[in-house]
Design an enzyme around this catalytic site. Structure first.
Site, mmCIF file in Angstrom:
data_model
loop_
_atom_site.group_PDB
_atom_site.id
_atom_site.type_symbol
_atom_site.label_atom_id
_atom_site.label_comp_id
_atom_site.label_asym_id
_atom_site.label_seq_id
_atom_site.Cartn_x
_atom_site.Cartn_y
_atom_site.Cartn_z
ATOM 1 N N GLU A 153 -5.399 -3.153 2.019
ATOM 2 C CA GLU A 153 -6.007 -1.794 2.390
ATOM 3 C C GLU A 153 -6.119 -0.593 1.283
ATOM 4 O O GLU A 153 -7.083 -0.022 1.383
ATOM 5 C CB GLU A 153 -5.144 -1.238 3.537
ATOM 6 C CG GLU A 153 -5.103 -2.003 4.750
ATOM 7 C CD GLU A 153 -3.899 -3.064 4.720
ATOM 8 O OE1 GLU A 153 -3.767 -3.693 5.895
ATOM 9 O OE2 GLU A 153 -3.423 -3.270 3.706
ATOM 10 N N GLY A 190 -2.564 -7.182 -9.442
ATOM 11 C CA GLY A 190 -3.782 -6.350 -9.848
ATOM 12 C C GLY A 190 -4.719 -7.343 -10.779
ATOM 13 O O GLY A 190 -5.601 -6.903 -11.282
#
Length: 458
Positions: A73, A341
């Site tokens: 999210e 990431g």
């Protein structure tokens, strides 16, 4: 309905000691859960107080509050925030999360004057302290996060609260219907909902949510990190064999993968199961008529990196972890992506990706970033979390569906070893991702219309 929320409030209030205990346990593996625990109960330190005065005197100081519970999210919120900052110059961001990985990722999105805190636990007291402290101009909940007291608190204070990039699968609908006395006022109390798909919109409307439109999935607007993507592709050219990625794998799927590897080796060469020779593992995994592949596993949750490493080592496999790589991946039976990431790097490194969460009955992870990186995807049978995106990808030739992991591994290895077929699938994946962009701009425009109907934050 008021009685249902009163009982719910009593239960959430009573559960606060259990929450603190849970946070202490999780902090053993993820220290971020021990940070600023008081914020979860609406208690904020002095440094946040020092940021507050001009939020009541400067109209632009009123926060645009975005709640992104977890990592996925938060990445969707990043796409939306880029558009919001462009359309609301000078906005101050209040960013909340529920998980340590979400908060760590969210730190990258902050600018001077922005504030990041934990989502308040859904008691009237914690919610009230949170809303009195920050007085947001609007609240934006990402994807699924609807909490009864949070919605009620915003309604009482006339704070618009919206659900953006909303998804609501059939399982969620059935759960909400069982708790209708609590869930219906919560969904009905939102100011606006913008759904990812028409099916999401229909299910949300069935719970009384004020659906204002179907705007698509924000994640189609993702722009992969060009440097990471290029580095992954460069490493792939040095590998000397096709690379197959098990992407965002979930609990149990690595064991399923390992079982298939061992099964093939046992059928062909029992001694190889003892020796675990690299050549035997890779050739048996891909098949006699296919080129050997290099396997790469990237678990979805960072707290499982060590667990997966130990699982593979106990099976006798050599493992090379991303955290130890310097100029390039080191030779090993399996590469383990243990970083956060860097999915663009992993998708660049891989020829084909097996979609985690879709082989165990967990609903699947998001395949859009893989497509945007030009990485074809093989899906398992369980994709109910992203059903429309999965079907559209299959229809566009950017993905293919298989009934189980064994066939998924075979299909992925076959496609990875087919240079022409892989090139075509990669082109289709890139084209598929580009075709569905535009949700971020449309969602930001709809939010801005609520925040500044007369030309400024009010």
């Amino acid at each position: 309905m008021k009685a249902a929320r009163a009982l719910y409030s009593l239960l959430t209030w009573s559960a606060q000691p259990l929450l603190r205990r849970k946070l202490r346990r999780r902090a053993v593996a993820e220290p971020g859960y021990a940070y600023a625990v008081g914020e979860r109960f609406g208690r904020y330190p002095a440094p946040i107080d020092s940021l507050m005065p001009h939020s009541s005197t400067d109209p632009l100081g009123r926060f645009v509050w975005v709640h992104a519970v977890s990592l996925g999210e938060t990445r969707a919120a990043a796409i939306l925030l880029a558009q919001l900052r462009e359309q609301l110059p000078g906005m101050r961001l209040l960013l909340t999360h529920g998980t340590a990985t979400g908060r760590a990722e969210g730190e990258k999105l902050l600018l001077p004057g922005d504030v990041q805190v934990w989502q308040p636990w859904d008691t009237p007291g914690a919610v009230g302290r949170f809303l009195r402290k920050f007085r947001p101009a609007i609240g934006i909940l990402m994807e699924t996060e609807v909490w009864p007291n949070l919605v009620a608190g915003c309604r009482q204070r006339r704070i618009p609260l919206v659900l953006a990039n909303a998804r609501f699968n059939e399982i969620s609908l059935r759960k909400a219907q069982r708790l209708s006395a609590l869930a219906r006022p919560a969904y009905g109390g939102l100011t606006a909902v913008w759904a990812q798909t028409q099916e999401d919109a229909t299910r949300l409307a069935a719970m009384g949510a004020p659906v204002r439109g179907v705007l698509g999935n924000l994640k189609f607007d993702v722009v992969p990190d060009a440097q990471l993507l290029e580095r992954g592709r460069e490493w792939r050219t040095r590998t000397g064999r096709p690379v197959v990625l098990l992407a965002s794998s979930r609990e149990g799927e690595e064991a399923m993968w390992l079982e298939q590897i061992q099964k093939k080796i046992r059928q062909k060469s029992p001694q190889a199961l003892v020796d675990h020779a690299l050549a035997a593992i890779n050739s048996e995994a891909s098949g006699d008529d296919l080129p050997p592949v290099q396997w790469l596993i990237v678990p979805r949750h960072p707290q499982r990196f060590d667990e997966v490493h130990q699982l593979l080592q106990r099976a006798g496999l050599s493992v090379s972890r991303r955290s130890t790589w310097a100029a390039a991946p080191a030779a090993a039976d399996v590469w383990l992506g243990d970083s956060i990431g860097e999915m663009a790097l992993y998708y660049g490194l891989a020829d084909v990706a097996l979609l985690g969460g879709s082989f165990a009955p967990l609903g699947g992870q998001n395949l859009i970033e893989a497509a945007a990186c030009g990485c074809p995807v093989v899906l398992g049978p369980h994709t109910f979390n992203f059903a429309e995106a999965a079907e559209l990808a299959c229809a566009a030739g950017a993905a293919q569906r298989v009934p189980d992991l064994a066939q998924g591994m075979a299909q992925a290895a076959a496609l990875a070893g087919d240079a022409r077929g892989h090139e075509q699938a990669s082109e289709r994946a890139t084209r598929f991702a580009a075709t569905h962009r535009g949700a971020a701009q449309a969602t930001a425009r709809a939010i801005v219309a609520l925040v500044q109907p007369e030309g400024g934050l009010h």
